[in-house]
Design an enzyme around this catalytic site. Structure first.
Site, PDB file in Angstrom:
ATOM      1  N   GLU A  82      -5.553   1.709   2.045  1.00 38.44           N
ATOM      2  CA  GLU A  82      -5.768   2.909   2.857  1.00 38.44           C
ATOM      3  C   GLU A  82      -6.999   3.684   2.409  1.00 38.44           C
ATOM      4  O   GLU A  82      -7.225   3.892   1.223  1.00 38.44           O
ATOM      5  CB  GLU A  82      -4.533   3.806   2.808  1.00 38.44           C
ATOM      6  CG  GLU A  82      -3.261   3.168   3.349  1.00 38.44           C
ATOM      7  CD  GLU A  82      -3.318   2.848   4.843  1.00 38.44           C
ATOM      8  OE1 GLU A  82      -4.246   3.345   5.517  1.00 38.44           O
ATOM      9  OE2 GLU A  82      -2.446   2.094   5.311  1.00 38.44           O
ATOM     10  N   CYS A 145       4.777   7.986   4.036  1.00 32.50           N
ATOM     11  CA  CYS A 145       3.706   7.307   3.307  1.00 32.50           C
ATOM     12  C   CYS A 145       2.430   8.144   3.281  1.00 32.50           C
ATOM     13  O   CYS A 145       1.819   8.351   2.235  1.00 32.50           O
ATOM     14  CB  CYS A 145       3.420   5.946   3.926  1.00 32.50           C
ATOM     15  SG  CYS A 145       4.666   4.688   3.575  1.00 32.50           S
ATOM     16  N   HIS A 169      -0.572  -0.197   1.687  1.00 32.53           N
ATOM     17  CA  HIS A 169       0.549  -0.653   2.509  1.00 32.53           C
ATOM     18  C   HIS A 169       0.666  -2.172   2.393  1.00 32.53           C
ATOM     19  O   HIS A 169      -0.344  -2.888   2.427  1.00 32.53           O
ATOM     20  CB  HIS A 169       0.332  -0.282   3.987  1.00 32.53           C
ATOM     21  CG  HIS A 169       0.947   1.017   4.367  1.00 32.53           C
ATOM     22  ND1 HIS A 169       0.221   2.084   4.864  1.00 32.53           N
ATOM     23  CD2 HIS A 169       2.244   1.439   4.339  1.00 32.53           C
ATOM     24  CE1 HIS A 169       1.035   3.098   5.122  1.00 32.53           C
ATOM     25  NE2 HIS A 169       2.273   2.727   4.813  1.00 32.53           N
TER      26      HIS A 169
END
Length: 217
Positions: A82, A145, A169
């Site tokens: 991310e 998240c 992730h």
């Protein structure tokens, strides 16, 4: 002197009995990365407020040099490293304590976004070199998240010492995908190896690679 890498995973949510993030993260507990660093694995609740409270306590307790929060992403077939956490909670389903915030900030008066301080493109490149599907992700969603990612980067930015931090992730495990038609998955040992590689790159890469990691949609 042993130095700490903090890895976090999440408890199961939405009626599931497994969460791939915790299954893999806990398997790495106590493993050594490089010569000086040891992994400490911790479980976070899938709850907006409680997860941030516990994360801050864990950072204070372990004084890590690196923190990587790991989450499960249904429908994704690759490691998603991310890039950015946004200051938004917009839950499609309730969390595990039945909170379902809509259009709320993760932190009042916080900046709109934080960027990961992991060498995200170098990590993607290393994983691909080892035959592990990986990509730079432009969105961690708006569920727990993303809230943990945002809270982590906020905490790291306010420490008096440098801490590299970010969010990854991972796909379902095969046993999770077995009863979900057309759901991609990845074997636990491959995910564990990918996380070890990501941590090794984070220790060794002083600067990220100048490679395209953008998206056209």
């Amino acid at each position: 002197m042993t130095k700490t890498i903090l890895l976090t995973g999440f408890e199961p949510f939405a009626g599931d009995t497994l969460n791939s993030s915790w299954e893999v993260v806990r398997a790495l507990a106590g493993q050594r990365i490089g010569h000086e660093h040891v992994v400490v694995s911790e479980l976070l609740p899938c709850a907006f407020d409680d997860s941030l409270l516990q994360l801050n306590q864990l950072i204070a307790l372990h004084q890590p040099e690196i923190v990587v929060a790991v989450g499960q992403a249904s429908g994704r077939a690759a490691f998603s490293i991310e890039r950015v956490a946004i200051n938004l909670k917009d839950a499609a389903i309730p969390d595990n304590v039945w909170q379902q915030p809509v259009d709320q900030p993760v932190m009042e008066d916080g900046p709109s976004a934080y960027f990961s301080t992991l060498p995200i493109k170098a990590i993607v490149a290393r994983l691909r070199e080892h035959g592990i599907p990986a990509e730079v992700s432009q969105s961690a969603g708006t569920y727990v998240c993303n809230a943990v990612f945002y809270g982590l980067m906020h905490a790291a930015s306010n420490l008096q010492r440098p801490v590299r931090a970010g969010f990854v992730h991972i796909p379902y495990l095969p046993e999770q995908a077995a009863n979900r038609a057309a759901s991609p998955s990845m074997a636990g040992p491959i995910i564990a190896n990918g996380l070890r590689l990501a941590l090794s790159v984070t220790l060794s890469a002083k600067q990220d690679l100048k490679l395209s990691g953008g998206a056209t949609h």
